[in-house]
Design an enzyme around this catalytic site. Structure first.
Site, PDB file in Angstrom:
ATOM      1  N   CYS A 166       0.813  -1.215   0.000  1.00  0.00           N
ATOM      2  CA  CYS A 166       0.000   0.000   0.000  1.00  0.00           C
ATOM      3  C   CYS A 166       0.846   1.264   0.000  1.00  0.00           C
ATOM      4  CB  CYS A 166      -0.991  -0.003   1.163  1.00  0.00           C
ATOM      5  SG  CYS A 166      -0.276   0.271   2.812  1.00  0.00           S
ATOM      6  N   ASP A 167       2.062   1.213   0.533  1.00  0.00           N
ATOM      7  CA  ASP A 167       2.951   2.390   0.523  1.00  0.00           C
ATOM      8  C   ASP A 167       3.159   2.920  -0.893  1.00  0.00           C
ATOM      9  OD1 ASP A 167       3.391   0.353   2.424  1.00  0.00           O
ATOM     10  OD2 ASP A 167       5.359   1.097   2.982  1.00  0.00           O
ATOM     11  N   ALA A 168       3.108   2.007  -1.866  1.00  0.00           N
ATOM     12  CA  ALA A 168       3.356   2.384  -3.258  1.00  0.00           C
ATOM     13  C   ALA A 168       2.379   3.452  -3.734  1.00  0.00           C
ATOM     14  CB  ALA A 168       3.257   1.151  -4.155  1.00  0.00           C
ATOM     15  N   LEU A 169       1.213   3.553  -3.092  1.00  0.00           N
ATOM     16  CA  LEU A 169       0.208   4.513  -3.534  1.00  0.00           C
ATOM     17  C   LEU A 169       0.569   5.949  -3.171  1.00  0.00           C
ATOM     18  CD1 LEU A 169      -3.063   2.496  -2.820  1.00  0.00           C
ATOM     19  CD2 LEU A 169      -1.679   2.606  -4.914  1.00  0.00           C
ATOM     20  N   PHE A 170       1.608   6.119  -2.357  1.00  0.00           N
ATOM     21  CA  PHE A 170       2.204   7.435  -2.141  1.00  0.00           C
ATOM     22  C   PHE A 170       3.418   7.622  -3.039  1.00  0.00           C
ATOM     23  CE2 PHE A 170       5.144  10.398  -0.171  1.00  0.00           C
ATOM     24  CZ  PHE A 170       4.336  11.407   0.332  1.00  0.00           C
TER      25      PHE A 170
END
Length: 368
Positions: free
Chosen positions: A152-156
């Site tokens: 989910c970090d990838a969405l930043f």
């Protein structure tokens, strides 16, 4: 007598109004001072990262970019330009990994404000390769890497830069490709009951017998992981055209998550590292809380969130974030690099924690 009373009340009202304006002005000045102290401490204490263009520095300098955008202070701008020149305007080396794109956001920001020194060719190259060049991750050859943005970090890390690049290029194809990959992550990791994201597929709920649950029996949702997502949504929406066909999806997701984050805010103000099990680590944490504060304050400032409902939330958190900043400017209570809830201490720090602090301050300055 009545004329005198009316005049007195009028003067009193003006004085009170001026007093409120003065108080607000002082608060904004103090906020900018705290942001500058955070910048100066971080610049003097660079973290030993994998690379000066890695995701930790990318997140930090994204905060510096937004701090400059809000304040116009030359010190933030100088830090950005110096960083870009040191890095030769390069991203990191993995074209397929979202983490290596986030450093391009501050480069792109500098272009939007007319800084001529920026060389965007390396940014253009990694964006084209990231979106369009084949890689095993896109083909699902490994268990965790079933999709391009499998955590989910990838969405930043990637979508805000891609959205800003699409705006600069005035080319919707980059938005459409971003949306395609965003939906893969959403469909895999978003919990539609809790309105939160699992960090990756290891934390997908497998029922009461799951070995990935908190001691209180709740699902594991990591504060910073969800902070990355909500903060990223604010950055995406800021640069996404109002008439883009998929914008309603991002607005709805943003509002759902914002409502959940508001609902579970601890009384102390700062969210704990495990969102549904705050007792697991009984203290507030700055990086997740900083990203939440930025995102919620952005929503108030841009009319997506009700001011009366959400202002107390961000004001309470901002007090907690300021309390975590030491006299030197160092921002403590930051969970170290990881992929799930872990503890922090008053002296634990990371550059992305400073970035989250600067992001929060950049929007708190705008609150009326």
């Amino acid at each position: 007598m009545r004329k005198f009373t009316a005049l007195y009340l009028s003067i009193l009202g003006m004085l009170l109004f001026q007093s409120c304006k003065t108080t607000k002005s002082i608060e904004k000045t103090e906020t900018e001072v705290k942001m500058l102290k955070a910048l100066e401490w971080q610049e003097a204490n660079p973290i030993q990262a994998q690379s000066p263009t890695d995701w930790t520095n990318g997140a930090y300098y994204t905060g510096v970019a937004k701090a400059h955008q809000s304040t116009g202070n030359r010190e933030f701008l100088t830090a950005l330009i110096d960083m870009g020149q040191r890095n030769n305007w390069q991203p990191w080396e993995r074209y397929y990994h979202a983490d290596d794109l986030v450093i391009t956001y501050p480069y792109l920001y500098l272009v939007t404000i007319g800084v001529k020194e920026v060389d965007l060719k390396p940014t253009e190259k990694i964006i084209e390769e990231h979106l369009y060049k084949p890689h095993a991750w896109k083909e699902g050859e490994r268990e965790m890497e079933k999709i391009l943005w499998w955590w989910c970090d990838a969405l930043f890390m990637a979508p805000p830069a891609l959205t800003l690049y699409a705006e600069l290029e005035d080319n919707q194809k980059y938005l459409d490709e971003m949306h395609k990959y965003y939906m893969e992550t959403y469909n895999l990791l978003y919990d539609k009951e809790e309105h939160l994201f699992a960090r990756d597929n290891r934390f997908l709920w497998k029922g009461e017998d799951s070995d990935k649950k908190e001691e209180n029996g709740k699902k594991i949702f990591w504060s910073r992981g969800n902070g990355w997502v909500l903060g990223g949504l604010a950055l995406i929406l800021e640069n996404m055209p109002k008439n883009y066909e998929h914008r309603p999806f991002y607005v709805n997701l943003y509002k759902e998550m914002a409502a959940k984050i508001k609902e579970i805010q601890p009384a102390s103000g700062l969210w704990h590292t495990s969102l549904l099990s705050p007792e697991s680590y009984d203290h507030g944490e700055v990086s997740g809380s900083g990203f939440f504060t930025f995102a919620l304050a952005w929503g108030i400032n841009n009319g997506l969130l009700d001011k009366a409902e959400y202002s107390p939330v961000v004001n309470k958190t901002w007090k907690g974030l300021q309390a975590a900043q030491q006299e030197s400017g160092k921002v403590g209570w930051v969970q170290n690099i990881g992929a799930e809830p872990k503890p922090a201490t008053k002296d634990s720090w990371q550059n992305y924690g400073t970035g989250a602090f600067l992001l929060a301050g950049s929007e708190m300055l705008k609150l009326k």
